[in-house]
Design an enzyme around this catalytic site. Structure first.
Site, PDB file in Angstrom:
ATOM      1  N   TYR A 201      13.187 -14.754   0.819  1.00 45.75           N
ATOM      2  CA  TYR A 201      13.123 -15.368   0.473  1.00 45.75           C
ATOM      3  C   TYR A 201      14.242 -16.636   0.712  1.00 45.75           C
ATOM      4  O   TYR A 201      14.294 -18.009   1.280  1.00 45.75           O
ATOM      5  CB  TYR A 201      12.831 -16.165  -1.384  1.00 45.75           C
ATOM      6  CG  TYR A 201      11.474 -15.301  -1.640  1.00 45.75           C
ATOM      7  CD1 TYR A 201      10.858 -16.638  -1.279  1.00 45.75           C
ATOM      8  CD2 TYR A 201      11.566 -14.301  -2.316  1.00 45.75           C
ATOM      9  CE1 TYR A 201       9.381 -16.015  -1.904  1.00 45.75           C
ATOM     10  CE2 TYR A 201      10.545 -14.089  -2.700  1.00 45.75           C
ATOM     11  CZ  TYR A 201       8.884 -14.650  -2.321  1.00 45.75           C
ATOM     12  OH  TYR A 201       7.956 -13.782  -2.938  1.00 45.75           O
TER      13      TYR A 201
ATOM     14  N   ASP B 133      13.041  18.555 -11.121  1.00 46.34           N
ATOM     15  CA  ASP B 133      11.717  18.739 -11.497  1.00 46.34           C
ATOM     16  C   ASP B 133      11.657  19.953 -10.590  1.00 46.34           C
ATOM     17  O   ASP B 133      11.781  20.414  -9.657  1.00 46.34           O
ATOM     18  CB  ASP B 133       9.944  17.895 -11.397  1.00 46.34           C
ATOM     19  CG  ASP B 133      10.171  17.566 -12.362  1.00 46.34           C
ATOM     20  OD1 ASP B 133      11.262  17.403 -13.904  1.00 46.34           O
ATOM     21  OD2 ASP B 133       9.834  16.265 -12.430  1.00 46.34           O
TER      22      ASP B 133
END
Lengths: 358, 507
Positions: free
Chosen positions: A103, A248
């Site tokens: 932007y 995990d």
């Protein structure tokens, strides 16, 4: 105590690099030639694994961005703008995000077609000056956190000299630009524990893991953002303490640990984003067997991923990886960190961790 | 057994009963047809003297009621050759009387345009037509005429002779006609625009019933050479024409007869032809039997050694005038024109002229704007049946970097002593192989040039775009690097931008 990181020196170095880039372009224009910029090529055939550095690096090949080439002209201009923008950020010690860059360009009447285009230009700038965007104050969105007995001293404007202990807030402290640019003043910790998941991070704090195991806890929130990887490296290097990683027990968790240890191909043009001596501490495939963890069958994509990782050069370093991949492929099961809860809430902290933090 | 009665009908009676043949189909078409027939007569009258035509047309309303169909007064005034007083009544009051039965290129083809208009006006309004004309001599003749339809004779209601003080020359026709101007208006205006396009040396002034003035001014006084009258070419002769020639001829032997009444037959050709037909050169033409005449006419089509007709009887516009006309009415960005060499079909000479124009005031549509002309008159109906439409649509335009959605106009002009119309309506050209070939060849020629233009244009555009990219970004690079390098003054990049120009100044 660790060596000091002087963020102001760092800023000067970055500003120097950016100014050199600007001067190079300026001089070429002044001499009446179309400016060009040379930088290492980031194409796949130029990304090599360096066993010494234990990370991906860019090879010898370079590319030239030439403003004589009409197809390069717009990206060249965008790069020059990005350099100027970064220079201002760094000079004023302001921070920005990739979204912000997209932007902000419009304020300079520069346009990017989309976020991807502006991201690419920032990556070009990283490659051209050999510094990561965090160093020139363009940060990603923050989502990872740290907790533990570490006193830091801020260097960001308005907070210079202020200190804070990272165990002050029980939810942990966001790993943002102010934190990564701070000096590390004092710690009693002798290890760092990185955890993939927020639930477990909170559990560890509640269970006083930081005290019981003298550790600084870091939440990666899945794949660790570059800034967090940079922060982990600094912690490990400057405090000279080891890093243990808990993820995990599946190929994806395994790879989260690997990127912290050996970095990613996408960041081959950058250094210090990996912690080569860090250790993946679990959940291993063999843990699933050893602790009889509740598990799920591997999906097809999991198995495909395991075969890919088996061939990945980063996984050739330590025999642990190949062994665990084979076990995964053999048992065809996966388990999450939370699976230890079958033995009670404190089991993971009191029984499992001590065996793993060696 | 019932008695049927047979009666002979006159030419004017025939056309009275079959007026749609001449284009007087309905009120809106009638008003359009009346204007165009008179305008075309006026153009011919001026061109025959090679005088740039000045034609003034005024349509004014008589009745004040707001019904669709109204009675209008039509006045057409020209600066043409004028008509000698003794011919005026017949020229306007007798159908199929006129100057258009000799062989040369002329606009009207029925020989009844003006008369038909007068006739139509008369039958709808029962008012006489007023004709004033002078050949530029001392007097002006003014007639009030009606037509005796059953006998095909003019009725002179009034005849006056005026002194021509100002040496005026031309003809004024004024009569009443019932019609529907509002519905005819678009066609009428289109007709004037297109007429102006192929007659760029003409001034056309039209005042419509609402008093609006439409002016189409000439851009040149150059005119094409008027067509020369010519003899019939043997390939185009039929038995009836041959018999008429025998009837009027003064020649005493066949050799002279052939030499003097036919186009392109000289002494040697005549001898060869008579040998081919096994006829004696000394035979008297008036002694030829009916069978012999039929054989000769058949042999005329078989004999291979007649030279093709020459084109002096044609009056094409020529490339310069065609270009001037297109430029004047369409004001395009680019024009290319082409004129083919004369060619023939069935013994009739013809010439195809074509033009193609890009941009300017040409509208962008989904198809090319096609303007069709025959003997300098616009053809406004049945475009899709015309041979040129078929040829244009059979071309693979992508090869020429052209597509129908571009603002492109294609102008086709055929001139001939006998325009090969397909139907009695005379609104489109039939698909004869000779004509098709000429149209296709002409179109290819102009397409090649338009291709060249389109390529160049594309190239220039690309080049312009390329330079604009450099002109857009280099100054920004200079600006950013100056700030970044903390310099005071921006580097001069004008030379760099100039150096980008690959091929120098174009256009």
């Amino acid at each position: 105590m660790a060596k000091k990181s002087n963020s102001t020196d760092k800023n000067k170095e970055i500003i120097g690099s950016l100014k050199r880039l600007g001067t190079q372009i300026y001089d070429q224009l002044e001499n009446g030639v179309f400016p060009t910029i040379n930088m290492p090529s980031r194409s796949i055939d130029n990304i090599n694994y360096d066993p010494n550095l234990r990370q991906y690096v860019l090879g010898e090949k370079t590319v030239t961005r030439s403003s004589r080439n009409i197809r390069h002209l717009k990206p060249f201009t965008q790069l020059a703008w990005a350099a100027l923008f970064s220079n201002e950020l760094t000079f004023h010690k302001k921070t920005s995000t990739l979204r912000d860059v997209y932007y902000s360009a419009q304020a300079y009447n520069m346009t990017f077609k989309n976020q991807q285009e502006s991201n690419n230009i920032i990556t070009d700038l990283e490659t051209a000056i050999g510094h990561s965007r965090e160093e020139f104050h363009i940060f990603p969105e923050e989502r990872s956190a740290v907790f533990g007995d570490l006193t830091i001293e801020y260097t960001v404007p308005g907070y210079e000299g202020k200190t804070m202990n990272l165990s002050a807030h029980p939810d942990g402290v966001l790993i943002g630009p102010a934190l990564t640019s701070s000096k590390f003043a004092k710690t009693s910790a002798d290890k760092i524990i990185a955890i993939e998941k927020g639930g477990l991070f909170t559990r560890f704090i509640e269970e006083n893991v930081h005290k019981k195991h003298n550790s600084i806890l870091v939440l990666t929130s899945g794949q660790a953002p570059r800034q967090t990887r940079f922060f982990l490296r600094r912690l490990s290097d400057e405090l000279k303490i080891p890093l243990f990683i808990f993820t995990d027990g599946d190929p994806w968790g395994m790879h989260i640990a690997m990127v912290i240890i050996s970095g990613s191909a996408n960041a081959a043009h950058l250094r210090n984003l990996n912690t080569p001596d860090a250790k993946w501490s679990g959940v291993w495939a063999s843990d699933i067997v050893k602790y009889k963890l509740p598990s799920d069958p591997l999906d097809d994509v999991d198995i495909k991923r395991l075969h890919e990782l088996q061939k990945d050069p980063r996984y050739q370093e330590d025999p642990l990886w190949q062994k665990e991949i084979k076990t995964f492929l053999k048992i065809k099961r996966k388990a999450e960190l939370e699976a230890y809860a079958r033995y009670g809430l404190t089991y993971i902290v009191d029984e499992y961790l001590p065996t793993k933090l060696k | 057994m019932a008695q049927s009665s047979f009666q002979e009908i006159s030419a004017s009676d025939f056309f009275y009963r079959n007026r749609d043949i001449a284009g007087f189909t309905n009120p809106s078409r009638a008003i359009f047809a009346a204007i165009r027939e008179l305008v075309e007569n006026s153009l011919d009258a001026a061109e025959s003297l090679k005088i740039p035509p000045d034609i003034y047309i005024r349509l004014s309303t008589q009745s004040k009621d707001k019904k669709d169909e109204q009675v209008f007064k039509l006045r057409v005034e020209d600066n043409g050759c004028g008509i000698q007083p003794r011919f005026i009544p017949s020229a306007f009051g007798q159908v199929l009387y006129g100057s258009k039965y000799k062989l040369k290129q002329m606009r009207g083809t029925f020989g009844l345009g003006g008369k038909m208009a007068v006739l139509y006006g008369q039958i709808m309004t029962h008012k006489p037509a007023t004709i004033m004309s002078s050949t530029g001599q001392a007097k002006i003749y003014a007639f009030k005429l009606m037509i005796d339809i059953q006998r095909n004779r003019p009725i002179i209601m009034d005849r006056r002779v005026l002194v021509n003080k100002e040496k005026w020359r031309g003809t004024i026709v004024e009569f009443y006609i019932e019609g529907d101007y509002l519905r005819a208006m678009p066609k009428i205006l289109e007709y004037f625009k297109q007429t102006a396009m192929v007659n760029p040396y003409s001034n056309l002034t039209f005042v419509d019933p609402k008093g609006r003035l439409y002016k189409f001014s000439r851009v040149t006084t150059e005119m094409p050479d008027p067509p020369k009258e010519t003899l019939p070419h043997p390939y185009g002769v039929d038995v009836e024409l041959f018999q008429r020639l025998i009837y009027v001829t003064k020649e005493k032997n066949l050799l002279e007869f052939l030499k003097n009444h036919f186009h392109r037959i000289g002494n040697i050709t005549a001898q060869k032809f008579l040998e081919f037909s096994k006829l004696s050169p000394t035979k008297k033409p008036k002694k030829l039997s009916h069978e012999e005449i039929v054989t000769i006419v058949q042999n005329m089509k078989k004999f291979k050694e007649f030279r093709p007709p020459d084109a002096s009887c044609l009056s094409p516009l020529g490339q310069d005038l065609l270009e001037a006309g297109i430029m004047k009415e369409l004001n395009p960005e680019y024009i290319v024109v082409n004129q083919r060499k004369p060619s023939t079909y069935a013994g009739h000479p013809f010439i195809i002229e074509m033009g193609m124009a890009y941009g300017g005031e040409i509208p962008r549509k989904n198809s090319f704007q096609i303007y069709r002309f025959a003997n300098k008159i616009p053809l406004l109906y049945d475009e899709a049946s015309d041979v040129s439409y078929k040829v244009i649509n059979s071309i693979n335009w992508r090869r020429y970097k052209v597509s129908p959605d571009l603002p492109i106009a294609i102008v086709v002009h055929i001139c001939s002593t006998k325009v090969p119309y397909k139907t009695v309506g005379k609104e489109f050209i039939s698909d004869r192989p000779e004509v098709r070939r000429e149209v296709a060849n002409s179109l290819r020629e102009i397409s090649r040039k338009i291709h060249h233009f389109m390529s160049k244009r594309e190239h220039v555009n690309r080049e312009r775009k390329r330079i604009s990219v450099f002109a857009k970004y280099l100054p920004r690079i200079a600006e950013f690097s100056t700030n970044l390098a903390e310099k005071e003054k921006q580097p001069d990049i004008k030379k760099l931008i100039a150096s980008v120009r690959k091929y120098g100044e174009e256009e």
